[in-house]
Motif scaffolding. Structure first.
Motif, short mmCIF file in Angstrom:
data_model
loop_
_atom_site.label_atom_id
_atom_site.label_comp_id
_atom_site.label_asym_id
_atom_site.label_seq_id
_atom_site.Cartn_x
_atom_site.Cartn_y
_atom_site.Cartn_z
N THR A 1 0.83 -1.21 0.00
CA THR A 1 0.00 0.00 0.00
C THR A 1 0.86 1.25 0.00
O THR A 1 0.60 2.20 -0.74
CB THR A 1 -0.92 0.01 1.23
OG1 THR A 1 -1.48 -1.28 1.38
CG2 THR A 1 -2.01 1.02 1.08
N ALA B 1 2.41 1.83 -3.45
CA ALA B 1 1.48 2.25 -4.50
C ALA B 1 0.89 3.61 -4.19
O ALA B 1 0.87 4.50 -5.05
CB ALA B 1 0.37 1.21 -4.66
N VAL B 2 0.41 3.81 -2.96
CA VAL B 2 -0.28 5.06 -2.62
C VAL B 2 0.70 6.14 -2.19
O VAL B 2 0.68 7.26 -2.72
CB VAL B 2 -1.33 4.81 -1.51
CG1 VAL B 2 -2.00 6.10 -1.12
CG2 VAL B 2 -2.37 3.82 -1.98
N VAL C 1 0.83 7.46 -5.97
CA VAL C 1 -0.34 8.29 -6.24
C VAL C 1 -0.22 9.66 -5.60
O VAL C 1 -0.40 10.69 -6.27
CB VAL C 1 -1.63 7.58 -5.79
CG1 VAL C 1 -2.81 8.48 -5.98
CG2 VAL C 1 -1.81 6.29 -6.55
N VAL D 1 2.09 12.13 -7.37
CA VAL D 1 1.52 12.74 -8.58
C VAL D 1 0.51 13.82 -8.19
O VAL D 1 0.50 14.91 -8.77
CB VAL D 1 0.87 11.66 -9.46
CG1 VAL D 1 0.15 12.30 -10.62
CG2 VAL D 1 1.91 10.70 -9.97
N LEU D 2 -0.34 13.54 -7.19
CA LEU D 2 -1.35 14.53 -6.80
C LEU D 2 -0.69 15.79 -6.25
O LEU D 2 -1.13 16.92 -6.53
CB LEU D 2 -2.30 13.92 -5.77
CG LEU D 2 -3.23 12.82 -6.29
CD1 LEU D 2 -4.17 12.35 -5.20
CD2 LEU D 2 -4.03 13.27 -7.49
N VAL E 1 0.68 17.74 -9.20
CA VAL E 1 -0.42 18.41 -9.90
C VAL E 1 -0.84 19.66 -9.13
O VAL E 1 -1.02 20.74 -9.70
CB VAL E 1 -1.61 17.45 -10.06
CG1 VAL E 1 -2.83 18.21 -10.50
CG2 VAL E 1 -1.28 16.37 -11.05
N ALA E 2 -0.95 19.53 -7.79
CA ALA E 2 -1.35 20.67 -6.97
C ALA E 2 -0.35 21.81 -7.10
O ALA E 2 -0.74 22.98 -7.17
CB ALA E 2 -1.50 20.25 -5.52
N PHE F 1 1.64 22.43 -9.71
CA PHE F 1 1.54 23.02 -11.03
C PHE F 1 0.31 23.92 -11.16
O PHE F 1 0.29 24.85 -11.96
CB PHE F 1 1.50 21.94 -12.10
CG PHE F 1 2.87 21.52 -12.56
CD1 PHE F 1 3.74 22.46 -13.08
CD2 PHE F 1 3.29 20.21 -12.46
CE1 PHE F 1 5.01 22.11 -13.50
CE2 PHE F 1 4.56 19.84 -12.87
CZ PHE F 1 5.42 20.79 -13.39
N LYS F 2 -0.73 23.63 -10.39
CA LYS F 2 -1.96 24.41 -10.52
C LYS F 2 -1.94 25.68 -9.68
O LYS F 2 -2.80 26.53 -9.82
CB LYS F 2 -3.18 23.57 -10.13
CG LYS F 2 -3.38 22.39 -11.04
CD LYS F 2 -4.81 22.11 -11.30
CE LYS F 2 -5.35 23.05 -12.34
NZ LYS F 2 -6.67 22.63 -12.81
#
Lengths: 84, 250
Positions: A55, A58-59, A63, A66-67, A70-71, A73-74
């Motif tokens: 876990t 993977a998490v 994951v 990546v999140l 993304v945050a 970059f935004k």
């Protein structure tokens, strides 16, 4: 042998945690944090918890990294926002 | 002054944590409180016989603490609902993402490697989900691996190609599948003459009983896996999407 590996892992854990906190660049901090997650996954495996290791890998290392990226970059720096 | 207070507080917390770690029981010691507990003994000795799963962790999560796990997957589902309520879903034909407009396109090597690896990653996650009762892993881990593989695909090939492959009308019903699988299996237990979420049909012959338990457990695992994967993919899609009229797929 086993104890030496534990010491290496824990030293790396503390080092990556401190680096993630003190990193000036947010992107670098996120990548260091994913390294922290990877070492944590190896630690879970050494503590005989393969479910948690899977876990965490993977998490934690995959994951959430990546999140976070993304945050970042935004969002923009406050100085750039004021120039507009 | 503020810094000194914070430093004192952190030092006190550090000392407290070290003290707690020092007073923890040693790992692998036979006199540990966990070894004398009746519950642990019951789990380790009776799990294989009572739940028909060879992996004790799966037995604990899905059988002994089934209600607890059902609550957990409901919490995950509620978290997704909150994220989607804040960010909103993507609309068809109007989406692109930061990576789609990036000035640096991914190289051929990266594209080929990702296209080649994603099917194998999904194959591995199917193995993880279906072998949850004999090996480490299970529904949530397998689902997270599916989600991670689709996230790799999205970052390289763009949101448009990715949402063509898993359209919203496929994702939306599957997001709740973890909770739904639990309810369906619970009700299937009631239909078979047992209690809610006991994975057992008392009316059926005892030779078929292990097969029933294993198949109902696998049904729940598949539900959790699909649900978890779709939740992760939906959160990523709603986070990276930028809405604007675009003519065709890039």
């Amino acid at each position: 042998m086993g104890t030496a590996l534990n010491v290496v892992f824990i030293t790396l854990l503390v080092a990556t945690a401190l680096l993630a906190v003190f990193a000036r660049d947010l992107l670098a901090a996120v990548i260091i944090f994913s390294v922290y997650s990877l070492i944590m996954a190896l630690m879970w495996q050494r503590l005989q918890a393969p479910d948690l290791a899977l876990t965490e890998a993977a998490v934690g290392a995959g994951v959430t990294t990546v999140l976070f990226v993304v945050a970042i970059f935004k969002t923009r720096r406050r100085e750039e926002e004021e120039e507009d | 002054m503020k810094k000194v207070t914070a430093l004192i507080f952190i030092a006190a917390l550090f000392a407290l944590l070290l003290y707690v770690v020092a007073s923890m029981p040693t790992m692998g010691d036979a006199d540990n409180p966990t070894n004398s507990s009746e519950v642990i003994k019951r789990y380790l000795e009776g799990a294989e016989e009572e739940t028909h799963t060879e992996n004790v962790i799966t037995g604990i999560i899905l059988n002994y603490r089934g209600y607890d796990t059902m609550g957990e997957v409901s919490v995950i589902f509620c978290a997704l609902a909150a994220v989607l309520a804040v960010l909103g879903r993507e609309k068809r034909g109007k989406i692109y993402a930061y990576t789609d407009r990036s000035g640096v396109p991914p190289s051929v090597i990266v594209k080929t490697m990702v296209a080649f690896l994603v099917p194998f990653i999904i194959l591995f996650s199917i193995y993880t989900i279906l072998h949850g009762e004999v090996s480490p892993g299970g529904g949530f881990q397998g689902g997270a691996i599916v989600g991670a593989s689709m996230i790799i695909f999205t970052t390289i090939f763009g949101l448009f190609a990715s949402s063509e492959r898993i359209p919203q009308k496929v994702r939306a019903p599957l997001e709740g599948s973890a909770v739904i699988a639990f309810f369906v299996v619970g009700v299937l237990g009631l239909i078979g003459g047992g209690n809610f979420l006991t994975y057992a049909w008392p009316d059926i012959s005892s030779s078929l009983q292990p097969a029933v338990v294993v198949w109902l457990t696998i049904l729940v695992e598949i539900g959790i896996g699909l649900g978890g994967a779709m939740v992760l993919i939906s959160i990523l899609f709603s986070m990276i999407r930028e809405e604007e009229e675009i003519a065709a797929a890039p």
